[in-house]
Write an enzyme that holds these catalytic residues in place. Structure first.
Site, mmCIF file in Angstrom:
data_model
loop_
_atom_site.group_PDB
_atom_site.id
_atom_site.type_symbol
_atom_site.label_atom_id
_atom_site.label_comp_id
_atom_site.label_asym_id
_atom_site.label_seq_id
_atom_site.Cartn_x
_atom_site.Cartn_y
_atom_site.Cartn_z
ATOM 1 N N CYS A 34 0.777 -1.195 0.057
ATOM 2 C CA CYS A 34 -0.133 0.120 0.017
ATOM 3 C C CYS A 34 1.034 1.176 0.047
ATOM 4 O O CYS A 34 1.952 1.055 0.054
ATOM 5 C CB CYS A 34 -1.068 0.161 1.243
ATOM 6 S SG CYS A 34 -0.075 0.201 2.848
ATOM 7 N N ASP A 443 -4.604 11.664 -28.086
ATOM 8 C CA ASP A 443 -3.731 11.702 -29.166
ATOM 9 C C ASP A 443 -4.535 11.680 -30.338
ATOM 10 O O ASP A 443 -5.827 11.214 -30.541
ATOM 11 C CB ASP A 443 -2.913 10.418 -29.245
ATOM 12 C CG ASP A 443 -1.722 10.479 -30.275
ATOM 13 O OD1 ASP A 443 -1.299 11.357 -30.642
ATOM 14 O OD2 ASP A 443 -1.826 9.246 -30.861
ATOM 15 N N ASP A 618 -2.033 5.666 -28.017
ATOM 16 C CA ASP A 618 -1.703 4.453 -28.675
ATOM 17 C C ASP A 618 -0.271 4.324 -29.212
ATOM 18 O O ASP A 618 0.086 3.009 -29.270
ATOM 19 C CB ASP A 618 -2.599 4.136 -29.776
ATOM 20 C CG ASP A 618 -1.970 4.814 -31.004
ATOM 21 O OD1 ASP A 618 -1.802 6.089 -30.944
ATOM 22 O OD2 ASP A 618 -2.204 4.249 -32.027
ATOM 23 N N ASP A 622 3.064 8.349 -26.999
ATOM 24 C CA ASP A 622 1.995 8.386 -25.959
ATOM 25 C C ASP A 622 2.371 7.609 -24.836
ATOM 26 O O ASP A 622 1.923 8.079 -23.587
ATOM 27 C CB ASP A 622 0.856 7.963 -26.322
ATOM 28 C CG ASP A 622 0.435 8.597 -27.621
ATOM 29 O OD1 ASP A 622 0.729 10.002 -27.903
ATOM 30 O OD2 ASP A 622 -0.042 8.074 -28.625
#
Length: 722
Positions: A34, A443, A618, A622
């Protein structure tokens, strides 16, 4: 295998030197689950002498330690982690995956043992329960049933509880208490009280309660592990795109294949058509066209010639190139993007999930209430045995089973719902982050648009004439033209001219397909990607191509705006096609010609303004922005590295999946908050009842199971929502 820092072992071999001369160390840390674990590890390691930075990625377990000078003390880092209760080894991606798979097998085996124990312990517990309805067993038979219940339930509880016991011990050893501490104390005390009651021929034993409790808790733990298992290392995928070896020319011009790690600045590298550029380099000889789509997002191939710089990862399309290496593989543009992706993934690890926030309040409260119950009961005249039974009842009835299932049950249900809509959710925190976004960044190529050029004009008869040459070329536009024309014959005597086009014989006549100048045409238009075709001595004709907008792009953008989100486009493509796509999609804000670093910086700038960004991309260009965004999505056609950097992947052809995922995330957040509210109300009623002696451990286990069932049923309500 773990490493004992006190043994005097030399760990200096695991140090790496950066281009600035400073040493760094990568370790695989086990047991961190965590944001609290992350903060504690980073603070402790960061305070060591000579340590400049410490960053932990919770998903991969990778701890990156940066030292202030050219050397460091890895043994001190490993020893510090060991004292905190987090054993560490030098980082190996293969070993990290093996450890993750081992943890999954361990959890599923513990779950199976707990399920077996719960069912078989009930065989002996049910006759004991019959006493509640006036059908009392004889003393001897009752004690036999209690011992048999303990013989089955106790070993199963001890084995199934090991994930919680070990986690609690590591936490206490490090001077803190996580949610596994009250669970472990509750289970251990339940077994102790049960054996005491059995030995003293008491009324009740609670072996079934202990093992049933662990079974329910392990369900939540395993669901959380399954969601984590979908997250992989995007940075590793990016670096895997580099060629494993390069063709290096020696002083006599002879070619030698070398591992990429051995290529040094100044080496002469040979790159043939169809190969990727191995390292950043300047062209010494040759001309070609490069496909930079993965690096920049540009849809059109880029012509390059001697003197120009090529970046690692670009695909060489047509000509043979001789490059002078300008950087090592670890200093290339591709490696720089990988480092940005890794940094973004580590920053996401700092996100504090809803369950962690609840645990921060829950654990100290439960410990305090149980301790006060025991001390207060004894002080008010109860014997230590009765006071202990009440304290155990408090621990059982307030066990964080409902709390532990509150979020995983909702997330699994929401993930299943999105999966049916063609959206894969890869991490437990992804839906929580998605529900918080207020700004969406798209994008262009492959996201707003389909990502492949299509012919938008051209006479069918001329298309049929040009098709034999197009079928003989590997150029993306030529492939699009050939796809439009369909199957057919190839041209004869085909010659490809690097950076210009292809030439060959069609029906005995010489023809050319390529750039306007190559074919002999004069084109002053640059707004559309184009190819020219003509027979020798005849006028040339033009074929124009466009990257078509996704069919529902405008509808998806309008839906996101209707939900109060702002939208913009960040693209590496040219300004004209970016403006055209943004206008058709209904997006007013757009930026073109951005490098991967500039995209990531733009996302950082938005975050600095307080915006919660959803990035939808994609390409390789990016990946860094996807990793740095508050939440990220990628289409199923995206590069694998981009899919791994994203939190969600949608396989649908349309963009409405983005709006649908946002809606489901909002609903999931509401369901999780409802579950937390129910758990708080349940504890507010149940804890006082247990403290006052109205509830024994057996009834507490039943109530706890009922609360878990309630939050699970509430999570399943998502399936019925339109």
């Amino acid at each position: 295998m773990t490493y004992d820092a006190a043994s005097g072992a030399d760990f200096s071999a695991f140090l790496a030197k950066g281009k600035d001369g400073r040493a760094s160390l990568d370790l695989l840390v086990r047991g961190a689950r965590c944001a609290g674990c992350l903060g504690k590890i980073e603070r402790a390691v960061g305070e060591l002498p000579g340590v400049e930075s410490a960053r932990l990625n919770l998903t991969s377990g990778k701890l990156s330690v940066g030292f202030a000078g050219p050397s460091g003390d890895p043994a001190a880092v490993i020893a510090t982690l060991d004292k905190l209760g987090y054993p560490a080894t030098p980082y190996d991606p293969g070993q990290a995956q093996i450890a993750h798979d081992r943890e999954g097998r361990r959890l599923i085996l513990a779950l199976a043992v707990a399920g077996f124990g719960a069912m078989n312990t009930m065989m002996f517990a049910v006759p004991l329960w019959a006493g509640l309805f006036g059908q009392e067993l004889g003393p001897a038979t009752k004690q036999v049933m209690m011992w048999l219940s303990g013989a089955v339930g106790a070993p199963c509880a001890i084995y199934a509880g090991m994930p919680f016991f070990q986690s609690a011990w590591r936490s206490l050893k490090g001077g803190r208490a996580n949610m596994d501490v009250p669970i472990s104390i509750g289970v251990i005390l339940t077994l102790v009280v049960s054996f005491t009651e059995t030995f003293l021929n008491g009324r009740d034993a609670y072996f079934d309660a202990a093992v049933s409790l662990l079974f329910l808790l392990l369900i939540g733990r395993w669901l959380d592990h399954q969601l984590r298992a979908k997250a992989r290392s995007a940075a590793g995928d990016l670096l895997a795109m580099q060629a494993p070896a390069a063709a290096v020319l020696d002083g006599r011009g002879h070619e030698h294949r070398r591992p990429l790690s051995e290529v040094q600045p100044g080496d002469i590298v040979l790159v043939r058509p169809g190969e990727r550029i191995p390292v950043d380099g300047r062209i010494e000889m040759g001309a070609s066209e490069l496909d930079n789509a993965l690096l920049t997002g540009e849809t059109a191939p880029v012509a390059v010639a001697a003197g120009q710089v090529c970046r690692a990862g670009a695909l060489n399309l047509s000509g043979v190139l001789r490059l002078q290496a300008l950087a090592r593989s670890e200093d290339s543009a591709l490696a720089a993007i990988a480092r940005l992706v890794e940094a973004g993934a580590q920053s996401k690890s700092r996100y504090v999930r809803l369950a962690d926030k609840a645990a921060a309040v829950y654990v100290p409260v439960v410990h305090t209430v149980a301790a006060l119950t025991f001390a207060g009961g004894w002080a008010l005249g109860l014997g230590p045995r009765e006071a202990l039974i009440r304290a155990v009842a408090v621990l059982i009835i307030t066990c964080p089973c409902a709390l532990g299932l509150a979020v995983p049950a909702v997330q699994i249900t929401a993930s299943a719902r999105l999966f049916r809509k063609g959206v894969l959710v890869k991490s437990g925190a992804a839906l929580e982050r998605l529900a918080e976004v207020d700004h969406v960044v798209f994008d262009k190529t492959g996201v707003l648009t389909e990502g492949r050029p299509r012919l938008i004009d051209g006479d069918p008869d001329t298309l049929a004439l040009a098709a034999p040459l197009a079928r003989a070329s590997s150029h993306p536009l030529a492939r699009a033209l050939a796809e439009e024309a369909g199957d057919g014959p190839l041209a004869d005597e085909v010659t490809e001219h690097a950076g210009m086009g292809v030439e060959g014989l069609i029906g005995g006549r010489r023809a050319r397909l390529g750039r306007a100048a190559f074919v002999g045409a004069d084109s002053r238009e640059a707004s559309e990607t184009e190819l020219w075709f003509g027979f020798e001595g005849e006028a040339a004709v033009r074929f124009r191509f466009s990257d078509q907008l996704r069919r529902d792009a405008a509808l998806a953008v309008a839906a996101l705006k209707a939900r109060g989100l702002t939208v913009e486009v960040l693209s590496g493509d040219l300004a004209a096609p970016v403006w055209s796509a943004a206008e058709r999609a209904g997006i007013e804000t757009w930026r073109a010609g951005l490098t991967p670093q500039e995209k990531a910086a733009a996302v950082d700038a938005l975050a600095a303004q307080g915006r919660k960004v959803l990035m939808v991309g994609d390409g390789l260009n990016d990946a860094a922005a996807l990793a740095k965004a508050h939440a990220a999505m990628a289409p199923g056609t995206a590069l694998e590295a981009s899919q791994n950097a994203a939190d969600l992947v949608f396989s649908a052809e349309g963009l409405m999946a983005v709006a649908q995922a946002y809606d489901v995330a909002l609903t999931a957040r509401r369901r999780a908050m409802e579950n937390f509210g129910f758990a708080a109300l349940y504890n507010a009623v149940a804890a006082p009842a247990a403290m006052l002696g109205f509830v024994n451990p057996f009834v507490a286990a039943l109530a706890m199971s009922g609360s878990s069932l309630a939050v699970t049923l509430n999570a399943l309500r998502m399936k019925s929502r339109p």
